[in-house]
Design a protein around this motif. Sequence first.
Motif, PDB file in Angstrom:
ATOM      1  N   ILE A  97      -8.808   4.769-100.301  1.00 31.45           N
ATOM      2  CA  ILE A  97      -8.275   6.115-100.494  1.00 31.45           C
ATOM      3  C   ILE A  97      -6.869   6.154 -99.896  1.00 31.45           C
ATOM      4  O   ILE A  97      -6.685   5.990 -98.702  1.00 31.45           O
ATOM      5  CB  ILE A  97      -9.165   7.169 -99.806  1.00 31.45           C
ATOM      6  CG1 ILE A  97     -10.584   7.120-100.372  1.00 31.45           C
ATOM      7  CG2 ILE A  97      -8.559   8.563 -99.974  1.00 31.45           C
ATOM      8  CD1 ILE A  97     -11.573   7.975 -99.591  1.00 31.45           C
ATOM      9  N   ASP A  98      -5.875   6.346-100.750  1.00 29.62           N
ATOM     10  CA  ASP A  98      -4.491   6.461-100.297  1.00 29.62           C
ATOM     11  C   ASP A  98      -4.202   7.937-100.116  1.00 29.62           C
ATOM     12  O   ASP A  98      -4.254   8.707-101.068  1.00 29.62           O
ATOM     13  CB  ASP A  98      -3.553   5.833-101.321  1.00 29.62           C
ATOM     14  CG  ASP A  98      -2.105   5.853-100.859  1.00 29.62           C
ATOM     15  OD1 ASP A  98      -1.854   5.935 -99.650  1.00 29.62           O
ATOM     16  OD2 ASP A  98      -1.225   5.796-101.736  1.00 29.62           O
ATOM     17  N   LEU A  99      -3.922   8.342 -98.887  1.00 26.59           N
ATOM     18  CA  LEU A  99      -3.706   9.756 -98.638  1.00 26.59           C
ATOM     19  C   LEU A  99      -2.598   9.976 -97.627  1.00 26.59           C
ATOM     20  O   LEU A  99      -2.198   9.067 -96.917  1.00 26.59           O
ATOM     21  CB  LEU A  99      -5.005  10.419 -98.145  1.00 26.59           C
ATOM     22  CG  LEU A  99      -5.800   9.723 -97.038  1.00 26.59           C
ATOM     23  CD1 LEU A  99      -5.209   9.902 -95.677  1.00 26.59           C
ATOM     24  CD2 LEU A  99      -7.218  10.243 -97.052  1.00 26.59           C
ATOM     25  N   ASN A 100      -2.097  11.186 -97.620  1.00 22.21           N
ATOM     26  CA  ASN A 100      -1.201  11.618 -96.560  1.00 22.21           C
ATOM     27  C   ASN A 100      -2.127  12.066 -95.444  1.00 22.21           C
ATOM     28  O   ASN A 100      -2.923  12.962 -95.630  1.00 22.21           O
ATOM     29  CB  ASN A 100      -0.331  12.775 -97.047  1.00 22.21           C
ATOM     30  CG  ASN A 100       0.594  13.286 -95.975  1.00 22.21           C
ATOM     31  OD1 ASN A 100       0.393  13.066 -94.790  1.00 22.21           O
ATOM     32  ND2 ASN A 100       1.614  13.986 -96.401  1.00 22.21           N
ATOM     33  N   CYS A 101      -2.044  11.458 -94.289  1.00 21.82           N
ATOM     34  CA  CYS A 101      -3.054  11.657 -93.253  1.00 21.82           C
ATOM     35  C   CYS A 101      -3.211  13.107 -92.828  1.00 21.82           C
ATOM     36  O   CYS A 101      -4.248  13.484 -92.320  1.00 21.82           O
ATOM     37  CB  CYS A 101      -2.772  10.773 -92.046  1.00 21.82           C
ATOM     38  SG  CYS A 101      -1.417  11.321 -91.003  1.00 21.82           S
ATOM     39  N   GLY A 102      -2.210  13.950 -92.990  1.00 25.17           N
ATOM     40  CA  GLY A 102      -2.311  15.331 -92.550  1.00 25.17           C
ATOM     41  C   GLY A 102      -2.102  15.478 -91.053  1.00 25.17           C
ATOM     42  O   GLY A 102      -2.370  16.520 -90.480  1.00 25.17           O
ATOM     43  N   CYS A 103      -1.620  14.424 -90.427  1.00 28.37           N
ATOM     44  CA  CYS A 103      -1.478  14.418 -88.970  1.00 28.37           C
ATOM     45  C   CYS A 103      -0.340  15.313 -88.493  1.00 28.37           C
ATOM     46  O   CYS A 103      -0.505  16.070 -87.545  1.00 28.37           O
ATOM     47  CB  CYS A 103      -1.239  12.994 -88.489  1.00 28.37           C
ATOM     48  SG  CYS A 103      -2.512  11.824 -89.002  1.00 28.37           S
ATOM     49  N   PHE A 104       0.805  15.217 -89.125  1.00 34.15           N
ATOM     50  CA  PHE A 104       1.973  15.985 -88.697  1.00 34.15           C
ATOM     51  C   PHE A 104       2.507  16.882 -89.796  1.00 34.15           C
ATOM     52  O   PHE A 104       3.601  17.419 -89.696  1.00 34.15           O
ATOM     53  CB  PHE A 104       3.070  15.049 -88.196  1.00 34.15           C
ATOM     54  CG  PHE A 104       2.674  14.337 -86.930  1.00 34.15           C
ATOM     55  CD1 PHE A 104       2.825  14.960 -85.697  1.00 34.15           C
ATOM     56  CD2 PHE A 104       2.118  13.067 -86.977  1.00 34.15           C
ATOM     57  CE1 PHE A 104       2.438  14.314 -84.527  1.00 34.15           C
ATOM     58  CE2 PHE A 104       1.736  12.421 -85.819  1.00 34.15           C
ATOM     59  CZ  PHE A 104       1.890  13.045 -84.598  1.00 34.15           C
TER      60      PHE A 104
END
Length: 142
Positions: A97-104
């Motif tokens: 799963i390639d995702l934008n981690c949503g961390c920042f």
Amino acid sequence: MNAASLSRGSRLALALIFVAAAPQKIMAPADFAASVGSYLILPDVLINFTALTLPWLEMIVAFLLVCRVWTGPALFLANAMLIVFLGAILGAYFRGIDLNCGCFSSTPGASGDMVFYIVRDVIFVAIGLMAAWFHRRGLDAD
């Protein structure tokens, strides 16, 4: 550099990580919920709850670390969150799963650089564990 300086630096760096991570997610909870959902690990009923509460928990933990209030529990929560975040990113990576981690940020979507997220989160865990190590040994006096 002495132990107290390293302790203070690691604790404040950890607080800064959480302070930097929370505001965008607080300001755009629907986008952050989509990002949380993209990991495909939580049941739908927990996605919105997580998106609404997690950024505030990050802010509270950062505040406690900066103010040196309940430092032990704050370090425990910080490290628990960081380890869960790292596990979630590793899980997504190994499931393809390639995702934008949503961390920042709260923007969902593909990132193209999961390895960067993994390395960054390993560094964050190392900082958190170092801060906890200093605290546990009583070397965090300012």
